[in-house]
Design an enzyme around this catalytic site. Structure first.
Site, PDB file in Angstrom:
ATOM      1  N   GLY A 215      -1.538   3.329  -7.975  1.00 52.68           N
ATOM      2  CA  GLY A 215      -1.281   2.222  -7.052  1.00 52.68           C
ATOM      3  C   GLY A 215      -0.602   1.062  -7.758  1.00 52.68           C
TER       4      GLY A 215
ATOM      5  CG  ASP B  61      -9.486  13.500  -1.619  1.00 55.23           C
ATOM      6  OD1 ASP B  61      -9.920  12.364  -1.325  1.00 55.23           O
ATOM      7  OD2 ASP B  61      -8.811  14.186  -0.842  1.00 55.23           O
ATOM      8  CG  LEU B  62     -12.017   8.048  -4.757  1.00 52.94           C
ATOM      9  CD1 LEU B  62     -11.588   6.593  -4.672  1.00 52.94           C
ATOM     10  CD2 LEU B  62     -13.340   8.164  -5.509  1.00 52.94           C
TER      11      LEU B  62
ATOM     12  CE1 TYR C 186      -6.184   5.857   5.506  1.00 48.54           C
ATOM     13  CE2 TYR C 186      -5.633   3.610   6.133  1.00 48.54           C
ATOM     14  CZ  TYR C 186      -5.548   4.963   6.357  1.00 48.54           C
ATOM     15  OH  TYR C 186      -4.828   5.435   7.426  1.00 48.54           O
TER      16      TYR C 186
ATOM     17  CE1 TYR D 290      -7.309  -2.449   2.804  1.00 49.48           C
ATOM     18  CE2 TYR D 290      -6.918  -4.733   3.467  1.00 49.48           C
ATOM     19  CZ  TYR D 290      -7.001  -3.766   2.476  1.00 49.48           C
ATOM     20  OH  TYR D 290      -6.789  -4.117   1.158  1.00 49.48           O
TER      21      TYR D 290
ATOM     22  CE  LYS E  80     -10.708  -3.379  -0.382  1.00 48.54           C
ATOM     23  NZ  LYS E  80     -10.575  -2.519  -1.582  1.00 48.54           N
TER      24      LYS E  80
HETATM   25  N1  LIG Z   1      -1.727  -4.679  -1.635  1.00 49.04           N
HETATM   26  C1  LIG Z   1      -2.224  -5.864  -1.291  1.00 49.04           C
HETATM   27  O1  LIG Z   1      -1.515  -6.749  -0.813  1.00 49.04           O
HETATM   28  C2  LIG Z   1      -3.680  -6.157  -1.504  1.00 49.04           C
HETATM   29  C3  LIG Z   1      -4.171  -7.377  -1.003  1.00 49.04           C
HETATM   30  C4  LIG Z   1      -5.526  -7.668  -1.187  1.00 49.04           C
HETATM   31  C5  LIG Z   1      -6.339  -6.792  -1.856  1.00 49.04           C
HETATM   32  N2  LIG Z   1      -5.848  -5.609  -2.313  1.00 49.04           N
HETATM   33  C6  LIG Z   1      -6.779  -4.704  -2.986  1.00 49.04           C
HETATM   34  O2  LIG Z   1      -6.313  -4.478  -4.306  1.00 49.04           O
HETATM   35  C7  LIG Z   1      -6.656  -3.152  -4.710  1.00 49.04           C
HETATM   36  C8  LIG Z   1      -5.404  -2.421  -5.174  1.00 49.04           C
HETATM   37  O3  LIG Z   1      -4.460  -2.367  -4.103  1.00 49.04           O
HETATM   38  P1  LIG Z   1      -2.994  -1.774  -4.302  1.00 49.04           P
HETATM   39  O4  LIG Z   1      -2.067  -2.627  -3.539  1.00 49.04           O
HETATM   40  O5  LIG Z   1      -2.749  -1.496  -5.746  1.00 49.04           O
HETATM   41  O6  LIG Z   1      -3.156  -0.385  -3.508  1.00 49.04           O
HETATM   42  P2  LIG Z   1      -2.135   0.833  -3.430  1.00 49.04           P
HETATM   43  O7  LIG Z   1      -0.874   0.528  -4.146  1.00 49.04           O
HETATM   44  O8  LIG Z   1      -2.096   1.252  -2.000  1.00 49.04           O
HETATM   45  O9  LIG Z   1      -2.899   1.969  -4.271  1.00 49.04           O
HETATM   46  C9  LIG Z   1      -4.069   2.554  -3.777  1.00 49.04           C
HETATM   47  C10 LIG Z   1      -4.570   3.587  -4.775  1.00 49.04           C
HETATM   48  O10 LIG Z   1      -5.694   4.251  -4.173  1.00 49.04           O
HETATM   49  C11 LIG Z   1      -5.536   5.634  -4.350  1.00 49.04           C
HETATM   50  N3  LIG Z   1      -6.209   6.405  -3.320  1.00 49.04           N
HETATM   51  C12 LIG Z   1      -6.094   6.277  -1.984  1.00 49.04           C
HETATM   52  N4  LIG Z   1      -6.817   7.216  -1.368  1.00 49.04           N
HETATM   53  C13 LIG Z   1      -7.423   7.953  -2.338  1.00 49.04           C
HETATM   54  C14 LIG Z   1      -8.302   9.069  -2.350  1.00 49.04           C
HETATM   55  N5  LIG Z   1      -8.716   9.669  -1.213  1.00 49.04           N
HETATM   56  N6  LIG Z   1      -8.726   9.561  -3.545  1.00 49.04           N
HETATM   57  C15 LIG Z   1      -8.304   9.006  -4.703  1.00 49.04           C
HETATM   58  N7  LIG Z   1      -7.468   7.948  -4.760  1.00 49.04           N
HETATM   59  C16 LIG Z   1      -7.036   7.441  -3.593  1.00 49.04           C
HETATM   60  C17 LIG Z   1      -4.029   5.848  -4.266  1.00 49.04           C
HETATM   61  O11 LIG Z   1      -3.706   7.106  -4.796  1.00 49.04           O
HETATM   62  P3  LIG Z   1      -2.354   7.870  -4.280  1.00 49.04           P
HETATM   63  O12 LIG Z   1      -1.221   7.094  -4.849  1.00 49.04           O
HETATM   64  O13 LIG Z   1      -2.491   9.240  -4.851  1.00 49.04           O
HETATM   65  O14 LIG Z   1      -2.439   7.841  -2.789  1.00 49.04           O
HETATM   66  C18 LIG Z   1      -3.540   4.683  -5.115  1.00 49.04           C
HETATM   67  O15 LIG Z   1      -3.622   4.993  -6.478  1.00 49.04           O
HETATM   68  C19 LIG Z   1      -7.342  -2.515  -3.501  1.00 49.04           C
HETATM   69  O16 LIG Z   1      -8.728  -2.696  -3.628  1.00 49.04           O
HETATM   70  C20 LIG Z   1      -6.851  -3.340  -2.324  1.00 49.04           C
HETATM   71  O17 LIG Z   1      -7.761  -3.313  -1.250  1.00 49.04           O
HETATM   72  C21 LIG Z   1      -4.524  -5.277  -2.160  1.00 49.04           C
END
Ligand SMILES: NC(=O)c1ccc[n+]([C@@H]2O[C@H](COP(=O)([O-])OP(=O)(O)OC[C@H]3O[C@@H](n4cnc5c(N)ncnc54)[C@H](OP(=O)(O)O)[C@@H]3O)[C@@H](O)[C@H]2O)c1
Length: 304
Positions: free
Chosen positions: A16, A45-46, A70, A134, A138
């Site tokens: 991610g 797979d989580l 997710y 979502y 969370k």
């Molecule tokens: N993006 C934002 O703007 C944002 C804002 C606030 C908070 N956050 C939080 O910050 C954290 C990181 O977010 P991010 O933006 O880096 O997310 P991201 O780019 O969407 O990455 C999500 C990760 O979760 C993995 N994942 C999803 N489903 C899975 C499953 N069933 N089993 C194993 N792995 C799984 C994905 O793997 P794959 O690549 O293989 O699918 C990916 O590595 C999260 O907790 C998110 O809620 C993000």
């Protein structure tokens, strides 16, 4: 290639936006083992709770860091079961394993746990009131982890972007190249946060949590939630304008309202998080979002 005397950090979500950066910034703190679906060292797979149990019992890591989620906010509205499995149930499972096996868990959460209906930066103990599946999933993940009695710490962040993955910065750069004029929402506010700086701040924090025995503990901060985003605030329109100004593209950006850009999931209107507590507790804080954006753009465009 792992060193027998080094702490073992089990990283979930390495592919991610944030996880990709954490894999690098945490490398000085221990040996990292990645677990996930896409190109991880250990397939996981989580949604498979048993597989998670087996992996953690086998590896017996010193620390678990969970950067998975997710994150498809709109899709989650019609995919509630999967969103809860990843964002809540799996996190609770990590907490249960952490409590049983004495493994600290660092987890990330989101501004979407709040309604967005305030005009002041949200503090950690402001009442959550998520408006989307979502956000609700969370929040359920936060509660499951904190209820597990594992040595845990949660970092809530917001508006994450980076040079990889699916995010606002990369979407805007693609659209600037395709369109001469674009409407961007101007009545939602947050702090655009570069995933690299978020991962570096996380490493700084964790470096302070090392024990003399070579492990990690959150000590007095165990079970606490902290906010960690860039400083300052912007609307999406302001953020888009800054990206445009720093790029070589030409495009006219029109300010539009949320009503003019309807989405399946409700977005918090005011998502700015107060990051003062983390600074007080760990001396860690991020620069202004414009500074982070400039650094990220340099990385995107000035590569040799
Ligand atoms: N993006 C934002 O703007 C944002 C804002 C606030 C908070 N956050 C939080 O910050 C954290 C990181 O977010 P991010 O933006 O880096 O997310 P991201 O780019 O969407 O990455 C999500 C990760 O979760 C993995 N994942 C999803 N489903 C899975 C499953 N069933 N089993 C194993 N792995 C799984 C994905 O793997 P794959 O690549 O293989 O699918 C990916 O590595 C999260 O907790 C998110 O809620 C993000």
């Amino acid at each position: 290639m792992n060193r027998p005397d080094a702490p073992l950090i089990l990283l979930f979500g390495h592919s991610g936006q944030l996880g990709w950066e954490l894999r690098r910034t945490l490398a000085t703190l221990g040996d990292i083992v990645t677990a996930g679906v896409d190109g991880a060292e250990r397939y996981l797979d989580l949604t498979d709770a048993h597989a998670l149990d087996v992996l953690v019992h086998e590896l017996r890591p010193t620390l678990m860091v969970n950067a998975t989620a997710y994150t498809a906010v709109d899709k989650a509205e019609s995919d509630e079961t999967l969103a809860y499995q990843i964002n809540a149930e799996a996190v609770g499972r990590m907490g249960k394993l952490g409590a049983e096996m004495d493994i600290p868990v660092l987890h990330f959460s989101t501004d979407y746990v709040f309604s967005g209906k305030s005009k002041h930066p949200w503090k950690e103990n402001d009442p959550p009131d998520p408006q989307s599946v979502y956000g609700k999933s969370k929040l359920a993940g936060e509660q499951a982890l904190l209820g597990s009695r594992a040595d845990s710490l949660i970092l809530r962040t917001a508006w994450v972007y980076g040079a990889r993955g699916s995010n606002f910065l990369l979407t805007m750069l693609r659209l600037f190249a395709e369109k001469k004029q674009l409407g961007v929402v101007d009545d939602q506010f947050g702090a655009p946060t570069w995933s690299r700086l978020l991962a570096e701040a996380t490493a700084q924090l964790l470096a302070q949590c090392k024990t003399p025995e070579g492990g990690f503990t959150f000590g007095v901060h165990h079970g606490q939630v902290f906010h960690l985003t860039a400083a300052g605030e912007a609307s999406w329109h302001e953020f888009a304008q800054a990206i445009l100004d720093m790029s070589k593209e030409e495009c006219v950006l029109d300010a539009i309202s949320t009503e003019q850009y309807p989405t399946p999931a409700a977005r918090p209107a005011y998502s700015v998080l107060d990051t003062g507590s983390l600074h007080e507790a760990f001396g860690v804080r991020l620069p202004h979002w414009r500074q982070g954006l400039a650094l990220c753009m340099e990385e995107l465009f000035d590569r040799q």
